[in-house]
Motif scaffolding. Structure first.
Motif, PDB file in Angstrom:
ATOM      1  N   ILE A  81     -12.577  -6.102 -26.656  1.00 24.38           N
ATOM      2  CA  ILE A  81     -12.794  -6.034 -25.212  1.00 24.38           C
ATOM      3  C   ILE A  81     -12.251  -4.697 -24.723  1.00 24.38           C
ATOM      4  N   THR A  82     -12.281  -4.475 -23.433  1.00 22.09           N
ATOM      5  CA  THR A  82     -11.811  -3.202 -22.891  1.00 22.09           C
ATOM      6  C   THR A  82     -10.365  -3.309 -22.424  1.00 22.09           C
ATOM      7  N   ALA A  83      -9.742  -2.146 -22.243  1.00 26.01           N
ATOM      8  CA  ALA A  83      -8.351  -2.092 -21.796  1.00 26.01           C
ATOM      9  C   ALA A  83      -8.229  -1.062 -20.680  1.00 26.01           C
ATOM     10  N   GLU A  84      -7.277  -1.284 -19.788  1.00 22.81           N
ATOM     11  CA  GLU A  84      -7.105  -0.386 -18.657  1.00 22.81           C
ATOM     12  C   GLU A  84      -5.678  -0.443 -18.125  1.00 22.81           C
ATOM     13  N   LYS A  85      -5.128   0.703 -17.793  1.00 24.91           N
ATOM     14  CA  LYS A  85      -3.820   0.820 -17.144  1.00 24.91           C
ATOM     15  C   LYS A  85      -4.028   1.629 -15.865  1.00 24.91           C
ATOM     16  N   HIS A  86      -3.680   1.061 -14.716  1.00 21.65           N
ATOM     17  CA  HIS A  86      -4.018   1.665 -13.436  1.00 21.65           C
ATOM     18  C   HIS A  86      -2.858   2.515 -12.898  1.00 21.65           C
ATOM     19  N   ASP A  87      -3.149   3.766 -12.581  1.00 19.27           N
ATOM     20  CA  ASP A  87      -2.182   4.665 -11.951  1.00 19.27           C
ATOM     21  C   ASP A  87      -2.725   5.101 -10.594  1.00 19.27           C
ATOM     22  N   SER A  88      -1.854   5.167  -9.603  1.00 16.37           N
ATOM     23  CA  SER A  88      -2.319   5.579  -8.273  1.00 16.37           C
ATOM     24  C   SER A  88      -2.422   7.097  -8.203  1.00 16.37           C
ATOM     25  N   PHE A  89      -3.194   7.564  -7.242  1.00 20.30           N
ATOM     26  CA  PHE A  89      -3.345   9.000  -7.013  1.00 20.30           C
ATOM     27  C   PHE A  89      -2.139   9.597  -6.286  1.00 20.30           C
ATOM     28  N   ILE A  90      -1.217   8.752  -5.813  1.00 20.35           N
ATOM     29  CA  ILE A  90      -0.165   9.252  -4.923  1.00 20.35           C
ATOM     30  C   ILE A  90       0.843  10.136  -5.657  1.00 20.35           C
ATOM     31  N   SER A  91       1.306  11.125  -4.936  1.00 21.24           N
ATOM     32  CA  SER A  91       2.374  12.013  -5.408  1.00 21.24           C
ATOM     33  C   SER A  91       3.318  12.243  -4.236  1.00 21.24           C
ATOM     34  N   PRO A  92       4.639  12.075  -4.425  1.00 23.06           N
ATOM     35  CA  PRO A  92       5.573  12.169  -3.283  1.00 23.06           C
ATOM     36  C   PRO A  92       5.708  13.600  -2.756  1.00 23.06           C
ATOM     37  N   THR A  93       5.999  13.698  -1.466  1.00 15.27           N
ATOM     38  CA  THR A  93       6.270  14.989  -0.829  1.00 15.27           C
ATOM     39  C   THR A  93       7.723  15.012  -0.373  1.00 15.27           C
ATOM     40  N   VAL A  94       8.213  16.193  -0.018  1.00 14.06           N
ATOM     41  CA  VAL A  94       9.632  16.349   0.357  1.00 14.06           C
ATOM     42  C   VAL A  94       9.993  15.613   1.639  1.00 14.06           C
ATOM     43  N   ASP A  95       9.008  15.347   2.489  1.00 12.81           N
ATOM     44  CA  ASP A  95       9.288  14.677   3.758  1.00 12.81           C
ATOM     45  C   ASP A  95       9.150  13.161   3.677  1.00 12.81           C
ATOM     46  N   GLY A  96       9.106  12.640   2.455  1.00 11.60           N
ATOM     47  CA  GLY A  96       9.043  11.191   2.273  1.00 11.60           C
ATOM     48  C   GLY A  96       7.657  10.608   2.374  1.00 11.60           C
ATOM     49  N   LYS A  97       6.659  11.451   2.469  1.00 11.98           N
ATOM     50  CA  LYS A  97       5.270  10.999   2.502  1.00 11.98           C
ATOM     51  C   LYS A  97       4.647  11.117   1.098  1.00 11.98           C
ATOM     52  N   VAL A  98       3.354  10.924   1.033  1.00  6.97           N
ATOM     53  CA  VAL A  98       2.654  11.113  -0.226  1.00  6.97           C
ATOM     54  C   VAL A  98       1.374  11.916   0.000  1.00  6.97           C
ATOM     55  N   ILE A  99       0.931  12.561  -1.058  1.00  7.44           N
ATOM     56  CA  ILE A  99      -0.383  13.185  -1.064  1.00  7.44           C
ATOM     57  C   ILE A  99      -1.157  12.607  -2.240  1.00  7.44           C
ATOM     58  N   MET A 100      -2.451  12.763  -2.192  1.00  3.17           N
ATOM     59  CA  MET A 100      -3.301  12.217  -3.261  1.00  3.17           C
ATOM     60  C   MET A 100      -3.652  13.350  -4.215  1.00  3.17           C
ATOM     61  N   GLU A 101      -3.216  13.218  -5.472  1.00  5.81           N
ATOM     62  CA  GLU A 101      -3.451  14.261  -6.460  1.00  5.81           C
ATOM     63  C   GLU A 101      -4.040  13.682  -7.742  1.00  5.81           C
ATOM     64  N   PHE A 102      -4.813  14.528  -8.426  1.00  2.00           N
ATOM     65  CA  PHE A 102      -5.392  14.135  -9.713  1.00  2.00           C
ATOM     66  C   PHE A 102      -5.752  15.423 -10.440  1.00  2.00           C
ATOM     67  N   SER A 103      -5.066  15.698 -11.526  1.00  2.00           N
ATOM     68  CA  SER A 103      -5.243  16.978 -12.210  1.00  2.00           C
ATOM     69  C   SER A 103      -6.235  16.883 -13.353  1.00  2.00           C
ATOM     70  N   GLY A 104      -6.642  18.049 -13.834  1.00  3.76           N
ATOM     71  CA  GLY A 104      -7.507  18.094 -15.003  1.00  3.76           C
ATOM     72  C   GLY A 104      -6.841  17.481 -16.213  1.00  3.76           C
ATOM     73  N   LYS A 105      -5.521  17.677 -16.341  1.00  2.72           N
ATOM     74  CA  LYS A 105      -4.786  17.093 -17.464  1.00  2.72           C
ATOM     75  C   LYS A 105      -4.819  15.568 -17.396  1.00  2.72           C
ATOM     76  N   GLU A 106      -4.677  15.014 -16.185  1.00  2.00           N
ATOM     77  CA  GLU A 106      -4.717  13.561 -16.023  1.00  2.00           C
ATOM     78  C   GLU A 106      -6.113  13.012 -16.287  1.00  2.00           C
ATOM     79  N   LEU A 107      -7.129  13.803 -15.986  1.00  2.00           N
ATOM     80  CA  LEU A 107      -8.498  13.387 -16.278  1.00  2.00           C
ATOM     81  C   LEU A 107      -8.743  13.341 -17.780  1.00  2.00           C
ATOM     82  N   ILE A 108      -8.304  14.378 -18.479  1.00  2.00           N
ATOM     83  CA  ILE A 108      -8.607  14.522 -19.901  1.00  2.00           C
ATOM     84  C   ILE A 108      -7.762  13.615 -20.778  1.00  2.00           C
TER      85      ILE A 108
END
Length: 704
Positions: A81-108
């Motif tokens: 069968i298939t397998a999957e591990k879910h990671d969010s796009f969020i990355s923390p910022t210095v002001d306590g917020k988050v931004i949405m990031e996804f790099s080429g390394k994370e894709l590959i």
């Protein structure tokens, strides 16, 4: 206030709307990036890191716009069968917020824990690291709020731990060898040869409330007990019959879910057995078709639950009626649209087609044991050989036209083809039908069906990766030998005719156009020297044959260590499957069937005692005979339980070789399971229906 009208469903707009497909890439990627990625997909050129970075950013933006919050590297470990591990796009910022990031390394590249997946001894439990790597030839897609990225999976030391990687390697191997053949025929424009697959998927649907009352269905996916109902499939009224409303609603939602995911769901219908159905997609490139089949199986299960149903993908969920298979329609095509297995109107003159046809014939004959192994699992052992499933003997159906052409080749050269003609029905208002050159054979395990081969032996619950990477590899091997010989020829045409004649003469034994079910064929197949591997344990051992190891190593599909690890995994899976079934049988027999029968015999005994207490001189022979028959069977049931308990315990405590361990489960445990079932099923036909502890076949197959 004006009433807002609901927008009608548009298939053309919805199709592929959740897929990062070619149209979406062309729209969202810079022109040069799109060209570079397409070159990688179409021609197999390396993917450069800066290209991956741009693609990752565009993919992330598209996914977020579609409501995605996570991504997963979606892979196919050796669990089937298939397998999957879910990671969010969020990355923390210095002001306590988050931004949405996804790099080429994370894709590959991803790093799932590899220690808990089957490895066949390649990895120790403490050696946990594994890697997933992006398969850019299969498009990413969104399910729920997650971006799914199709990937391959390997261990920290580089060994293959999945079903996707050998498939991709085999496609490369066949492409390389097929291009050599095409060049010999003067084709200098084709740059890639791909294999294509359309996998017809059979399945059963049963009511969830009934499913929840049967431990065997919950734990094993099949019924371990069950007497034959008054009606099965003998009336042949379910096949292609009118869809029940509940089933039709399920199929409608299933189609829409699959279309959104870019799966070319084309055909849906009732199959032969009651409660059995089929879905068939349009052909696709083999690795994409493999991904799509995994999506089909998963979506079947999820959508069924929404309709109060359960989808059963087991090969033989019910004894006595058709089992479920997966008809794997396989062909070879060029990137410029030519089907290499299309005979054309005059196949006897189509030398290129005859080369590829003969390559498949030779490959299937020489590696029939490998092909059989690719379709082996415990469930398929229960299915093969009856109720429209092909037998365990691998043979090829070609039909009259192609068989005639091969006979001509063997006798000196093909000069004619049997004409197709027309079929006149005899009603003036009905048009004459163009007639195919040959009939179809539903009993053949490997049948030519016009411009493709249909491998009908594949198990319904299995990934189609295994059968297809075997097919790709063995055909690549034969093509390589043919190319070696033809490239050295001083007279190409003469050498080609000699080669084709040699293949037909040496491998015509694999061709059989008759009834594969008849006893005469079994004897004839033995006379021809064909394999008759009738069980999974023996079939798996083909992976250890030196010639089979050599062919995989030669074409870089699997090395010896990887292949032997697969043998170990498959044997262990067989052992675990039969063990779970045996334990489930014991649980049901001891805690459900036994108490129900004891209660029933007690009721009969009480009835006899009550009648006798009246002092009336009445005939109670019927009650007495029923009590005697049931009590005798009850004693047999108790003994059969004890026999299976001992066999299962002895097998579980066996400490020897894995193959020998599997043989014990095949020869001893399964035999005791069969004996227990025979007594229990007999009791089911006697015990009061209200006392029987779980739904019967009649309820499961007809109560929808």
């Amino acid at each position: 206030m004006s009433k807002v009208e609901s927008r009608p469903y548009s298939l053309t707009e919805e199709f592929g709307s959740s897929v990062f497909n070619d149209a979406t890439m062309r729209e969202r990627l810079p022109k040069e990036t799109y060209k570079a990625l397409k070159k990688t997909i179409d021609e197999g050129t390396p993917l450069l890191p800066h290209i991956a970075e741009i693609v990752a950013n565009a993919m992330k933006d598209w996914a977020i716009e579609k409501g995605a919050t996570h991504y997963t590297h979606w892979f196919q470990p050796m669990t089937g069968i298939t397998a999957e591990k879910h990671d969010s796009f969020i990355s923390p910022t210095v002001d306590g917020k988050v931004i949405m990031e996804f790099s080429g390394k994370e894709l590959i590249k991803g790093e799932p824990d590899a220690s808990s997946f089957p490895s066949g001894g390649l990895r120790a439990t403490f050696e946990a690291r594994g890697y997933t790597t992006w398969d850019c030839t299969s498009p990413a897609f969104i399910r729920d709020t997650t971006l799914y990225i199709p990937t391959a999976f390997c261990s920290y030391t580089g060994e293959v731990l999945d079903k996707k990687t050998p498939l991709l390697r085999s496609m490369e191997a066949l492409n390389k060898q097929a291009l050599r053949i095409l060049r010999l025929f003067g084709n200098t424009t084709t740059t890639r040869v791909i294999t294509t697959v359309g996998a017809e998927q059979e399945y059963f649907l049963i009511d969830k409330e009934l499913f929840d009352q049967r431990k065997d269905l919950i734990f094993t996916g099949r019924t371990l007990f069950g007497a034959k109902p008054p009606k099965g499939q003998e009336m042949e009224d379910h096949y292609y019959g009118t869809l029940k409303e509940r089933i039709s609603a399920f199929m409608k939602e299933l189609d829409q879910e699959l279309w959104r995911l870019g799966v070319y769901s084309k055909t849906k219908h009732n199959e032969v057995a009651p409660a059995q159905h089929e879905i068939a997609p349009i052909f696709g490139t083999t690795n994409v078709a493999t991904d799509h089949n995994q999506l089909i199986m998963d979506t079947l299960k999820k959508v069924a639950l929404r309709h109060g149903l359960v989808c059963l993908l087991h090969e033989k969920p019910f004894a006595g009626v058709n089992g479920s298979g997966k008809h794997n329609n396989w062909s070879m095509s060029t990137n410029d649209g030519q089907n290499l297995l299309d005979p054309g109107n005059t196949p006897h003159e189509n030398a290129q087609f005859l080369v590829f046809l003969c390559a498949v014939i030779k490959a299937v004959d020489e590696y029939a044991d490998l092909l059989r192994a690719s379709a082996a699992n415990a469930g398929n052992d229960l299915r093969l050989g009856a109720n429209e499933a092909p037998p365990a003997i691998i043979s090829i159906f070609l039909g009259d036209q192609l068989t005639d052409i091969l006979e001509q080749i063997e006798n000196g050269g093909a000069r004619t083809s049997i004409n197709n003609g027309e079929l006149k029905i005899g009603v003036s208002t009905l048009p004459a039908l163009p007639k195919d050159a040959t009939d179809r054979n539903r009993t053949s395990p490997f049948a030519f069906t016009g411009n493709k081969f249909e491998f009908r032996m594949v198990p319904s619950s299995a990934s189609i990766s295994g059968p297809n990477f075997v097919l790709n590899t063995i055909v690549a091997e034969v093509l390589s030998k043919m190319a070696d010989r033809l490239e050295k020829a001083t007279d190409f045409n003469a050498e080609l005719q000699s080669l084709l004649k040699e293949i037909v003469t040496n491998h015509k034994r694999i061709i059989f156009n008759g009834n594969n079910y008849c006893e005469e064929w079994i004897k004839e197949a033995e006379r021809r020297g064909l394999h008759n591997i009738d069980n999974t344990v023996d079939a798996i051992m083909a992976l250890t044959d030196e010639k089979n190891i050599r062919v995989f190593e030669k074409h870089g599909v699997l090395n010896k260590t990887e292949l032997l690890s697969r043998c170990e995994i498959l044997l262990e899976t067989y052992i675990k499957t039969i063990n779970i079934e045996a334990l489930t049988m014991l649980d049901m027999a001891k805690r459900q069937i036994l108490p129900a029968v004891i209660r029933f015999t007690g009721d009969i005994a009480s009835t006899i005692t009550s009648i006798k207490a009246t002092g009336l001189n009445v005939d109670i022979s019927a009650q007495s005979e029923l009590l005697e028959e049931t009590s005798t069977l009850l004693a047999q049931l108790k003994k059969r339980i004890a026999d299976l308990e001992k066999a299962a315990s002895d097998a579980a405590n066996f400490n020897g070789d894995t193959y020998e361990h599997a043989v014990i489960y095949r020869d001893v445990v399964l035999a005791k399971m069969s004996e227990l079932r025979a007594v229990a099923d007999k009791l089911e036909t006697i015990v009061d229906e209200k006392l029987w502890p779980f739904p019967t076949y009649g309820q499961l197959l007809f109560n929808i």
